[in-house]
Design a protein around this motif. Structure first.
Motif, PDB file in Angstrom:
ATOM      1  N   ALA A   1     -28.658  50.227  71.851  1.00 21.83           N
ATOM      2  CA  ALA A   1     -27.461  50.820  71.258  1.00 21.83           C
ATOM      3  C   ALA A   1     -27.334  50.203  69.874  1.00 21.83           C
ATOM      4  N   ASP A   2     -27.810  50.945  68.873  1.00 19.16           N
ATOM      5  CA  ASP A   2     -27.825  50.428  67.504  1.00 19.16           C
ATOM      6  C   ASP A   2     -26.731  51.160  66.742  1.00 19.16           C
ATOM      7  N   ASP A   3     -25.715  50.418  66.324  1.00 20.60           N
ATOM      8  CA  ASP A   3     -24.565  51.090  65.734  1.00 20.60           C
ATOM      9  C   ASP A   3     -23.829  50.100  64.838  1.00 20.60           C
ATOM     10  N   ALA A   4     -23.279  50.606  63.744  1.00 21.99           N
ATOM     11  CA  ALA A   4     -22.604  49.727  62.774  1.00 21.99           C
ATOM     12  C   ALA A   4     -21.455  48.940  63.419  1.00 21.99           C
ATOM     13  N   ARG A   5     -20.835  49.536  64.434  1.00 21.96           N
ATOM     14  CA  ARG A   5     -19.695  48.821  65.027  1.00 21.96           C
ATOM     15  C   ARG A   5     -20.142  47.579  65.824  1.00 21.96           C
ATOM     16  N   PHE A   6     -21.465  47.445  66.035  1.00 26.56           N
ATOM     17  CA  PHE A   6     -21.972  46.266  66.746  1.00 26.56           C
ATOM     18  C   PHE A   6     -22.538  45.207  65.794  1.00 26.56           C
ATOM     19  N   ALA A   7     -22.184  45.290  64.522  1.00 24.08           N
ATOM     20  CA  ALA A   7     -22.742  44.356  63.532  1.00 24.08           C
ATOM     21  C   ALA A   7     -22.387  42.910  63.884  1.00 24.08           C
ATOM     22  N   HIS A   8     -21.187  42.701  64.417  1.00 22.12           N
ATOM     23  CA  HIS A   8     -20.783  41.372  64.861  1.00 22.12           C
ATOM     24  C   HIS A   8     -20.392  41.467  66.321  1.00 22.12           C
ATOM     25  N   TYR A   9     -20.610  40.390  67.041  1.00 19.23           N
ATOM     26  CA  TYR A   9     -20.213  40.424  68.442  1.00 19.23           C
ATOM     27  C   TYR A   9     -18.697  40.316  68.580  1.00 19.23           C
ATOM     28  N   VAL A  10     -18.119  41.314  69.200  1.00 20.39           N
ATOM     29  CA  VAL A  10     -16.715  41.260  69.626  1.00 20.39           C
ATOM     30  C   VAL A  10     -16.702  41.765  71.067  1.00 20.39           C
ATOM     31  N   GLY A  11     -16.268  40.938  71.983  1.00 20.14           N
ATOM     32  CA  GLY A  11     -16.367  41.262  73.405  1.00 20.14           C
ATOM     33  C   GLY A  11     -15.796  42.623  73.755  1.00 20.14           C
ATOM     34  N   GLU A  12     -14.617  42.920  73.205  1.00 24.70           N
ATOM     35  CA  GLU A  12     -13.931  44.180  73.529  1.00 24.70           C
ATOM     36  C   GLU A  12     -14.752  45.385  73.095  1.00 24.70           C
ATOM     37  N   VAL A  13     -15.542  45.194  72.046  1.00 24.39           N
ATOM     38  CA  VAL A  13     -16.315  46.304  71.491  1.00 24.39           C
ATOM     39  C   VAL A  13     -17.650  46.457  72.235  1.00 24.39           C
ATOM     40  N   PHE A  14     -18.219  45.326  72.655  1.00 26.43           N
ATOM     41  CA  PHE A  14     -19.520  45.370  73.334  1.00 26.43           C
ATOM     42  C   PHE A  14     -19.402  45.768  74.813  1.00 26.43           C
ATOM     43  N   ALA A  15     -18.348  45.271  75.474  1.00 27.15           N
ATOM     44  CA  ALA A  15     -18.287  45.391  76.935  1.00 27.15           C
ATOM     45  C   ALA A  15     -18.361  46.840  77.435  1.00 27.15           C
ATOM     46  N   PRO A  16     -17.661  47.796  76.808  1.00 28.68           N
ATOM     47  CA  PRO A  16     -17.742  49.164  77.336  1.00 28.68           C
ATOM     48  C   PRO A  16     -19.167  49.735  77.273  1.00 28.68           C
ATOM     49  N   THR A  17     -19.884  49.445  76.205  1.00 32.19           N
ATOM     50  CA  THR A  17     -21.248  49.974  76.073  1.00 32.19           C
ATOM     51  C   THR A  17     -22.186  49.299  77.075  1.00 32.19           C
ATOM     52  N   VAL A  18     -22.056  47.991  77.206  1.00 32.22           N
ATOM     53  CA  VAL A  18     -22.910  47.277  78.156  1.00 32.22           C
ATOM     54  C   VAL A  18     -22.611  47.751  79.575  1.00 32.22           C
ATOM     55  N   SER A  19     -21.351  47.900  79.909  1.00 37.69           N
ATOM     56  CA  SER A  19     -20.979  48.313  81.270  1.00 37.69           C
ATOM     57  C   SER A  19     -21.492  49.718  81.567  1.00 37.69           C
ATOM     58  N   ALA A  20     -21.384  50.606  80.589  1.00 37.69           N
ATOM     59  CA  ALA A  20     -21.869  51.976  80.805  1.00 37.69           C
ATOM     60  C   ALA A  20     -23.380  51.956  81.025  1.00 37.69           C
ATOM     61  N   ALA A  21     -24.088  51.160  80.237  1.00 39.90           N
ATOM     62  CA  ALA A  21     -25.548  51.097  80.366  1.00 39.90           C
ATOM     63  C   ALA A  21     -25.959  50.456  81.689  1.00 39.90           C
ATOM     64  N   ALA A  22     -25.060  49.664  82.265  1.00 43.53           N
ATOM     65  CA  ALA A  22     -25.393  48.909  83.482  1.00 43.53           C
ATOM     66  C   ALA A  22     -25.316  49.766  84.737  1.00 43.53           C
ATOM     67  N   SER A  23     -24.824  50.980  84.586  1.00 40.91           N
ATOM     68  CA  SER A  23     -24.639  51.828  85.765  1.00 40.91           C
ATOM     69  C   SER A  23     -25.969  52.044  86.482  1.00 40.91           C
ATOM     70  N   GLY A  24     -25.968  51.822  87.777  1.00 42.87           N
ATOM     71  CA  GLY A  24     -27.176  52.026  88.579  1.00 42.87           C
ATOM     72  C   GLY A  24     -28.045  50.785  88.736  1.00 42.87           C
ATOM     73  N   TYR A  25     -27.761  49.738  87.999  1.00 43.43           N
ATOM     74  CA  TYR A  25     -28.546  48.510  88.160  1.00 43.43           C
ATOM     75  C   TYR A  25     -27.963  47.633  89.266  1.00 43.43           C
ATOM     76  N   ALA A  26     -28.832  46.859  89.897  1.00 43.90           N
ATOM     77  CA  ALA A  26     -28.367  45.953  90.948  1.00 43.90           C
ATOM     78  C   ALA A  26     -27.814  44.668  90.351  1.00 43.90           C
ATOM     79  N   VAL A  27     -28.415  44.237  89.227  1.00 46.41           N
ATOM     80  CA  VAL A  27     -28.021  42.967  88.615  1.00 46.41           C
ATOM     81  C   VAL A  27     -27.957  43.142  87.098  1.00 46.41           C
ATOM     82  N   VAL A  28     -26.918  42.620  86.500  1.00 43.94           N
ATOM     83  CA  VAL A  28     -26.843  42.536  85.043  1.00 43.94           C
ATOM     84  C   VAL A  28     -26.948  41.058  84.694  1.00 43.94           C
ATOM     85  N   ALA A  29     -27.914  40.697  83.854  1.00 43.50           N
ATOM     86  CA  ALA A  29     -28.166  39.282  83.583  1.00 43.50           C
ATOM     87  C   ALA A  29     -28.106  38.982  82.097  1.00 43.50           C
TER      88      ALA A  29
END
Ligand SMILES: Cc1cc2nc3c(=O)[nH]c(=O)nc-3n(C[C@H](O)[C@H](O)[C@H](O)COP(=O)(O)OP(=O)(O)OC[C@H]3O[C@@H](n4cnc5c(N)ncnc54)[C@H](O)[C@@H]3O)c2cc1C
Ligand SMILES: Nc1ncnc2c1ncn2[C@@H]1O[C@H](COP(=O)(O)O)[C@@H](O)[C@H]1O
Lengths: 322, 278
Positions: free
Chosen positions: A60-88
């Motif tokens: 997920a390459d996007d200008a809004r991810f230029a700096h880590y901000v938890g609130e901004v990253f978490a929705p994208t990471v969680s959506a991508a995590a769908s169907g996985y058994a473990v997120v590490a």
């Protein structure tokens, strides 16, 4: 087939070595894995990550991810995590902030800062140090998706295994909270020395160095001649002698180098929690009763202001002789 | 402004090396260790007080309030009381066995408390030093859908009390985030440095003593009359099921001390020929 999603850590587009520990976790868990990179301008990081045997490198390459901000990253990471058994993710300050948020969004159980994984019993069992490492728990997560943060010092950086994993773009998901949290600045402390968590040798100083100047003139020459990373006790950090991110311990960084040299550090349990898994421990302290001697392989009872310059000279000589 | 500080009763962290493991690895025994407030939670109380008062006079800003909440055994009332002696106004204690709690459940229960109490800010410790799990603040922020900043080493409250700028201690430096209230903050050690917390009434020249404040006797006496409301955790209407389970506990492998060397020359020689690390 159950799979692991490893979340990579990038900073200013560059892959951070912490990521290699999360990959190492995935390999030890013995399940196929994909890697997720969230950031901006991460092309080089993605290329690097293709060589680790991941089923796919998701990006997920996007200008809004230029700096880590938890609130901004978490929705994208969680959506991508769908169907996985473990997120590490590795339990760096990035992983410690992100992983519980992702767990909350997924309704997943979370195993925090684990020091080991056992895949032999069907379900994954995690080893978790608690009480400043004075107890080790064996725990399991009971939800269908699990979130794990892995302690960098316990999962040796994975090496590339060759190949070229396919790259897949994933969509950046809107973060409803983005408007209520604003990135203001990152005040970076740059250092030419190796990073604490990655160094083969760590030389740490305590309160006894008395000032920033003390660290500079007495400890740093030894640190540099050893090619070491510099660490510190909380007392030294609190007093402002060195930056916070050099703190070794229960509430700082956990390190496990080949050689750890504790200079003028008493050995409080919170400090020990961060370095007791070092291979060889040396302590230099003028108090023969200092608790640090109870775990040091080699203890030298001496005034550091005399012993450290001597040791620096001796190592210099050895290095000069090759 | 209203602040809520969740505070956990933990076994004396300075003596955590004296814990024992119960028969068959079933349980961590902390008998004999003095139960204390989690140190980071004391820092959270201190930081909150600094946001709510005029530093030099310690006068509370009119209308502002600090509530302490804990989930734990009945005895945790003592630890809440200590936070009230520091300057908290009232306490909430939800009874629960420590073994029946985990970070996820505490966060879900806290979300309910927040619904009832409607604070502008929840200030937590970054980690409880017994479980060392470092998650409640992050999970709470997601559950509430509030902006948040973890590992805070500085907090600046705007004059209109609508935003805070928080300095976060992260690998490689300090990140500053500006949050619109209501928000969640978890604090790191240096939040109790002399000038870490700034509000609009404390003079910019004022420096706090380092660390969490001591509680003078009159404050301790006054705290005895401050209200602590107690109820079972079940009264919050949260699902008490945990998402993880602890199978067993063990002591870590013991590390034995080695030898004392007489001087630097011997140290160098041992490191070269015995340990082979030089
Ligand atoms: C919530 C909490 C979290 C904490 N987390 C951490 C953590 O992560 N990491 C950490 O390190 N600490 C942590 N601590 C602090 C810890 O309890 C100790 O206070 C701290 O480690 C002490 O640092 P020190 O050894 O440098 O200082 P001291 O304990 O003061 O020891 C100084 C030592 O230097 C020796 N010395 C003095 N002069 C000389 C000399 N000239 N030559 C040789 N030796 C000399 C003395 O004999 C003494 O042993 C934490 C504490 C709390 C409450
Ligand atoms: N049982 C509890 N009661 C009140 N607050 C808690 C409890 N457990 C955790 N917390 C809060 O959550 C913070 C982080 O804890 P943890 O995520 O468990 O390391 C602590 O510093 C407390 O502020």
């Amino acid at each position: 087939m159950s799979k692991i999603l490893v979340v990579a850590e990038v900073s200013a587009g560059k892959l951070k070595k912490t990521t290699h520990s999360a990959i190492s976790f995935a390999r030890m868990a013995g399940m196929p894995f994909d890697v997720l990179v969230v950031g901006h301008g991460v092309g080089a990081a993605v290329e690097e990550l293709r060589a680790f045997g991941a089923g796919a490198v998701k990006v997920a390459d996007d200008a809004r991810f230029a700096h880590y901000v938890g609130e901004v990253f978490a929705p994208t990471v969680s959506a991508a995590a769908s169907g996985y058994a473990v997120v590490a993710v590795t339990a760096s300050s990035f992983g410690k902030d992100l992983a519980p948020r992702v767990a909350a969004r997924l309704g997943a159980g979370f195993a925090s800062d684990i020091a080991g994984v056992d895949a032999s019993g069907g379900a994954l069992s995690y080893k978790r140090p608690m009480y400043a490492g004075n107890a080790v728990a064996s725990m399991q997560v009971t939800t269908s998706t699990q979130v794990v943060s892995a302690r960098q010092s316990e999962f040796a950086a994975a090496a590339p295994s060759g190949g070229a994993s396919p790259v897949e773009a994933v969509a950046a998901v809107d973060a409803p909270l983005a408007g209520r949290v604003e990135f203001v600045s990152f005040d970076e402390v740059k250092s030419a020395r190796p990073e604490l968590a990655e160094a083969k040798v760590v030389v740490s100083g305590g309160r006894s160095l008395k000032s920033a100047e003390g660290f500079k003139t007495v400890l740093e020459p030894l640190v540099d001649v050893m090619g070491a990373a510099m660490g510190a006790s909380r007392a030294a950090v609190d007093a402002g002698y060195v930056p916070n991110d050099l703190q070794v311990g229960q509430t700082g960084k956990v390190v496990a180098p080949k050689l750890y040299i504790a200079v003028g550090i008493s050995g409080a349990i919170q400090h020990i929690a961060g370095m007791k898994n070092s291979k060889v421990i040396v302590a230099i302290n003028k108090d023969p009763e200092a608790p640090i001697f109870q775990l040091a392989d080699y203890g030298l009872v001496a005034d550091l202001y005399k012993a450290v310059p001597e040791l620096t000279e001796a190592v210099k000589k050895i290095r000069a002789e090759g | 402004m209203k602040i809520l500080v969740p505070l956990k009763r933990t076994a004396d962290p300075d003596n955590a090396n004296k814990i024992k493991i119960g028969a068959g690895g079933a349980k961590i025994e902390t008998t004999g260790l003095e139960p204390k407030a989690n140190p980071f939670d004391e820092y959270a109380v201190e930081a909150s007080l600094r946001l709510l008062e005029n530093g030099p006079t310690k006068a509370r800003i009119a209308g502002d309030k600090l509530t302490i909440v804990s989930f734990g055994p009945k005895e945790a009332a003592t630890n809440i009381r200590q936070a009230l002696a520091m300057g908290g106004d009232d306490g909430l204690l939800f009874h629960a066995d420590d073994e029946s709690l985990d970070g996820d459940l505490v966060a879900r229960a806290l979300a309910k408390v927040v619904e009832q109490q409607k604070p502008d800010l929840v200030v937590l410790g970054k980690q409880a030093v017994d479980g060392d799990s470092n998650q409640v603040g992050q999970v709470l922020a997601e559950l509430l859908q509030w902006p948040s900043a973890t590992f805070a080493m500085s907090i600046e409250l705007s004059a209109d009390k609508k935003t805070v700028v928080v300095g976060r201690e992260v690998d490689g430096g300090v990140i500053k985030l500006k949050l619109t209230l209501p928000a969640v903050i978890t604090v790191d050690l240096r939040i109790v440095s002399s000038k870490s917390v700034v509000n609009h009434v404390t003079p910019a020249t004022f420096a706090y003593p380092e660390g969490a404040r001591f509680t003078p006797l009159p404050m301790i006496i006054k705290a005895k009359t401050k209200p602590i409301v107690e109820a079972p955790i079940a009264s919050l209407g949260v699902d008490l099921a945990l998402k993880s389970k602890y199978v067993s506990f063990a002591l870590p492998p013991a590390r034995k001390g080695g030898v004392k060397v007489k001087d630097v020359a011997e140290l160098v020689q041992k490191l070269r020929t015995e340990a082979k690390v030089l």
